[in-house]
Structure formats: C-alpha cells, structure tokens
Design a protein around this motif. Structure first.
Motif, PDB file in Angstrom:
ATOM      1  N   ALA A 134       1.044  -0.798  -0.208  1.00  0.00           N
ATOM      2  CA  ALA A 134      -0.060  -0.333  -0.305  1.00  0.00           C
ATOM      3  C   ALA A 134       1.259   1.842  -0.153  1.00  0.00           C
ATOM      4  O   ALA A 134       0.519   1.987  -1.294  1.00  0.00           O
ATOM      5  N   TYR A 135       1.859   1.499   1.130  1.00  0.00           N
ATOM      6  CA  TYR A 135       2.973   2.642   1.237  1.00  0.00           C
ATOM      7  C   TYR A 135       3.666   2.311   0.091  1.00  0.00           C
ATOM      8  O   TYR A 135       4.649   3.904  -0.285  1.00  0.00           O
ATOM      9  N   GLY A 136       4.512   1.657  -0.234  1.00  0.00           N
ATOM     10  CA  GLY A 136       5.066   1.947  -1.785  1.00  0.00           C
ATOM     11  C   GLY A 136       5.137   1.721  -2.626  1.00  0.00           C
ATOM     12  O   GLY A 136       3.999   1.687  -3.416  1.00  0.00           O
ATOM     13  N   VAL A 137       5.733   2.839  -3.371  1.00  0.00           N
ATOM     14  CA  VAL A 137       6.128   3.815  -4.007  1.00  0.00           C
ATOM     15  C   VAL A 137       6.850   2.952  -5.401  1.00  0.00           C
ATOM     16  O   VAL A 137       7.485   2.843  -5.500  1.00  0.00           O
ATOM     17  N   GLY A 138       5.893   2.683  -6.908  1.00  0.00           N
ATOM     18  CA  GLY A 138       6.594   1.799  -7.898  1.00  0.00           C
ATOM     19  C   GLY A 138       7.186   0.330  -7.587  1.00  0.00           C
ATOM     20  O   GLY A 138       5.761  -0.350  -7.065  1.00  0.00           O
ATOM     21  N   SER A 139       7.112   0.021  -8.324  1.00  0.00           N
ATOM     22  CA  SER A 139       7.655  -1.730  -8.048  1.00  0.00           C
ATOM     23  C   SER A 139       8.891  -2.269  -8.586  1.00  0.00           C
ATOM     24  O   SER A 139       9.215  -1.578  -9.131  1.00  0.00           O
ATOM     25  N   PHE A 140       9.002  -3.208  -8.172  1.00  0.00           N
ATOM     26  CA  PHE A 140      10.293  -3.914  -8.041  1.00  0.00           C
ATOM     27  C   PHE A 140      10.832  -4.934  -9.288  1.00  0.00           C
ATOM     28  O   PHE A 140      11.902  -4.368  -9.290  1.00  0.00           O
ATOM     29  N   TYR A 141       9.381  -4.659 -10.022  1.00  0.00           N
ATOM     30  CA  TYR A 141       9.916  -4.954 -11.629  1.00  0.00           C
ATOM     31  C   TYR A 141      10.869  -4.354 -12.607  1.00  0.00           C
ATOM     32  O   TYR A 141      11.290  -4.114 -13.067  1.00  0.00           O
ATOM     33  N   GLU A 142       9.790  -2.417 -12.006  1.00  0.00           N
ATOM     34  CA  GLU A 142      10.791  -1.617 -12.884  1.00  0.00           C
ATOM     35  C   GLU A 142      11.935  -0.941 -11.875  1.00  0.00           C
ATOM     36  O   GLU A 142      12.233  -0.302 -12.976  1.00  0.00           O
ATOM     37  N   ALA A 143      11.610  -0.933 -11.126  1.00  0.00           N
ATOM     38  CA  ALA A 143      13.292  -0.968  -9.983  1.00  0.00           C
ATOM     39  C   ALA A 143      14.915  -1.719 -10.945  1.00  0.00           C
ATOM     40  O   ALA A 143      15.732  -1.554 -11.060  1.00  0.00           O
ATOM     41  N   GLY A 162      15.969   2.518 -10.944  1.00  0.00           N
ATOM     42  CA  GLY A 162      15.337   3.436 -10.253  1.00  0.00           C
ATOM     43  C   GLY A 162      14.891   3.197  -8.940  1.00  0.00           C
ATOM     44  O   GLY A 162      15.795   1.792  -8.723  1.00  0.00           O
ATOM     45  N   GLU A 163      14.845   4.100  -7.215  1.00  0.00           N
ATOM     46  CA  GLU A 163      14.403   2.640  -5.849  1.00  0.00           C
ATOM     47  C   GLU A 163      13.654   2.209  -6.129  1.00  0.00           C
ATOM     48  O   GLU A 163      12.220   2.114  -6.903  1.00  0.00           O
ATOM     49  N   PRO A 164      13.300   1.349  -5.488  1.00  0.00           N
ATOM     50  CA  PRO A 164      12.622  -0.057  -5.293  1.00  0.00           C
ATOM     51  C   PRO A 164      11.384   0.871  -4.130  1.00  0.00           C
ATOM     52  O   PRO A 164      11.729   1.819  -3.780  1.00  0.00           O
ATOM     53  N   PRO A 165      10.087  -0.256  -4.533  1.00  0.00           N
ATOM     54  CA  PRO A 165       9.412   0.158  -3.618  1.00  0.00           C
ATOM     55  C   PRO A 165       9.614   0.081  -2.154  1.00  0.00           C
ATOM     56  O   PRO A 165       9.383   0.781  -1.067  1.00  0.00           O
ATOM     57  N   ALA A 166      10.141  -0.744  -1.909  1.00  0.00           N
ATOM     58  CA  ALA A 166      10.786  -0.647  -0.210  1.00  0.00           C
ATOM     59  C   ALA A 166      12.326  -1.769  -0.229  1.00  0.00           C
ATOM     60  O   ALA A 166      13.105  -1.766  -1.300  1.00  0.00           O
ATOM     61  N   TYR A 167      12.959  -1.742   0.865  1.00  0.00           N
ATOM     62  CA  TYR A 167      13.974  -2.091   0.800  1.00  0.00           C
ATOM     63  C   TYR A 167      14.110  -3.131   2.166  1.00  0.00           C
ATOM     64  O   TYR A 167      12.851  -3.161   3.109  1.00  0.00           O
ATOM     65  N   GLU A 168      15.330  -4.041   2.298  1.00  0.00           N
ATOM     66  CA  GLU A 168      15.068  -4.742   3.311  1.00  0.00           C
ATOM     67  C   GLU A 168      15.728  -3.938   4.479  1.00  0.00           C
ATOM     68  O   GLU A 168      16.683  -3.133   4.245  1.00  0.00           O
ATOM     69  N   CYS A 169      15.483  -4.771   6.122  1.00  0.00           N
ATOM     70  CA  CYS A 169      15.897  -3.751   7.188  1.00  0.00           C
ATOM     71  C   CYS A 169      16.863  -4.434   7.361  1.00  0.00           C
ATOM     72  O   CYS A 169      17.438  -5.403   8.344  1.00  0.00           O
TER      73      CYS A 169
END
Length: 323
Positions: free
Chosen positions: A237-246, A251-258
């Motif tokens: 819901a909160y991530g912007v974009g997609s991992f596929y496009e990244a 570009g930036e992925p919608p989320a990262y590992e912590c």
C-alpha cells in the motif's frame, strides 16, 4: 431476465449501507432534510449492526424470544427482533464481546430519542446540536465494526462488507466533528509517536500508527480504523513503484530490507510522517522504527555505522575485518 438491479442486502451489508448513507451526508455538513436522514440512517445503522453481530454468534439471539426461533421465518424476516438496549445486553451477556457497550449509553439513548421525534412528531434543532448527538454514536460504531463485526464475519458477505468499509473510511476523514472527537483524546498517544505515525491512505489524516509485526496488524489508523493484516500488505500500500521496474529500468525500489531487523524481507518504505509531513522518511514497518538511509554497499535500509560512507554496521564490520 430484468435489467434492473435486484435488491439484496444481507444484514451486515444493510447496516453498513445505512452507515454509508449517514457518513456521506455528514461529510458534506448537511442541513435540513439531509441532516434528518443522516440522523435516521445512523440510528438504523447502529441497531442493524448490533443485531448483525448477534446473528454471527447465534441468529436466535436477534429474536425477542430466542426459544421460538425458526430458521425459515428468520430468512423471510417474519419475526419480531430485539431493540438496541436488549441487543447490547445480549452482546455483553451471551456473546461476551471484548468491549461491551452500555445498553443505556447516553449517546445512543439521545440519538434514539431524536430519531423518535423525527419519525413521529417532527423536530426543530440546530445543525450543530444534531451533529453533536450523532458524532459520539458514529465514533462508537466505527470501533465496534473494526473490533467486533468485521473480524468475526465469516459470512458470504464478508468481502463485500470489507469493500463497503473502504468507501466509508475516506468519508470519515471529512467529518470535522468526528475528527476532532476521535483525535482529541488520542493526542497523548499520537504525540510521542509522531515519528512513526503515517498519513492514512484511506482517511488522509496523520493517524496511522506503525505498530510493527508483533501485532500482526503493522499499521492501524486510529481515526478511521483502516488496518493492514501483515507487513507485505502495508508495504504494497505505501510503497511507490514496483520491484520489476526498479530491476529492469533502474531507479528506487518501493521497499528495502532492514539491516537493523534482519528480517530478509522488504519492510522499509519511504513515507510521510507526522514529524516530516512534506518529507520521505524511511520507516521499517516490521520493527516500527525509522532508519537513517540506504547502505551504499548492501542496499539495505540502516542506521549508518559510518555516516560519511553511508555504510550499515554489517558492511562496516566486513570492511574493518580486512585490516
């Protein structure tokens, strides 16, 4: 076959439909006739939703005399059902809901009296006075729906009920009296948590508290009740974009590992917070904490051990191990 839409309102959908009608009007600051129907439909919603919860437990409890319960007559609606006070007594004593509502609740009683005057005798009152009676009931109903009704609904209408609530939540954020009523008492809770309070994607207010995965509902809006069942749903819901496009386009992925939580899942998203309403803070939805940035070596979100190198603690350890 007729091209007209058939009328099909299972009890929960019926109650939520009344609620939708009421909040739609209240969100537009109604006057006169619109305000009258907002009040009437809110009272209908309350009574219907309380009885809907009884039916989820045992349909006979919705009957004035449960011993005379007849399934055929129940399906046809040919029975005398309980009123609000008795429904609340049975929710407390028979269903044993976690947070029972007082059958003599002052706000509900005042709304019923106003409904009776509107229905049988007519009424004259200011819009502010009428809304003052409606707001506490709406507050009570939203909590009841999110805590008692939707979590226990395993009927065929459950998915439709969830979808209908998604149309109600944005309207909740537009009812100024309700926003003040609900958020006022929450100030002590939200104030210290402003660093991990997000803008709710449903109602639009900074009231979505990041709780973390221990609760299995990592993000919950304290105003409209919008919640996510797991971290993956909140990230989506909160991530912007997609991992596929990244991956394919850069570009930036919608989320990262912590790197701080080491969950091995993408759980950190750039979000607006109450502290940084115009910024894009990196927030871990698993551990419910902000992080400093993205490690330039492993590309995980982290608090930097070496700020000048934008390096997380693990990568710093590896670098120092070479010496």
């Amino acid at each position: 076959m007729s091209s007209r839409g058939d009328m099909h309102f299972p009890v929960i959908i019926n109650g939520l439909d009344y609620l939708h009608s009421s909040v739609s009007s209240l969100a537009d600051e109604p006057e006169g006739r619109a305000l009258k129907y907002a009040v009437l439909h809110l009272q209908f919603a309350a009574e219907t939703l309380f009885k809907a919860r009884l039916e989820l437990h045992d349909p006979a409890l919705a009957w004035v005399n449960p011993k005379k319960f007849d399934e055929r007559l129940h399906r046809q609606g040919e029975f005398k059902s309980v009123g609000t006070p008795v429904a609340l007594e049975r929710l407390r004593d028979d269903v044993k809901i976690a947070n029972p509502i007082d059958p003599e609740d002052a706000a509900l009683t005042a709304l019923v009296k106003l409904r009776n005057r509107l229905t049988h005798f007519g009424a004259t009152d200011t819009a502010v006075a009428v809304e003052a009676r409606a707001i506490p009931v709406l507050d009570l109903l939203l909590t009841f729906i999110d805590e008692e009704l939707l979590p226990n609904d395993d009927s065929d209408a459950a998915a439709e009920a969830e979808e209908l609530m998604e149309t109600i939540r944005p309207l909740v954020g537009r009812i100024r009296g309700l926003v003040d009523h609900r958020l006022g008492p929450l100030g002590e809770k939200l104030g210290p948590a402003s660093g991990h309070t997000l803008r709710c994607l449903s109602c639009g207010h900074f009231a979505a508290l990041v709780i973390g995965n221990a609760d299995d509902r990592p993000v919950v809006c304290l105003l409209c009740g919008k919640a996510y069942d797991d971290v993956a749903g909140a990230v989506d819901a909160y991530g912007v974009g997609s991992f596929y496009e990244a991956i394919t386009q850069g570009g930036e992925p919608p989320a990262y590992e912590c790197a701080e939580c080491s969950t091995a899942q993408a759980c950190v998203v750039p979000v607006q917070t109450a502290d940084e309403p115009d910024g894009r803070a990196l927030m871990c939805l698993w551990g419910a904490h902000p992080v400093e940035g993205v490690c330039g070596y492993c590309q995980r979100a982290a608090d930097f051990a070496l700020s000048e190198a934008a390096m997380c603690g693990d990568c710093a350890d590896v670098q120092f191990a070479k010496f």
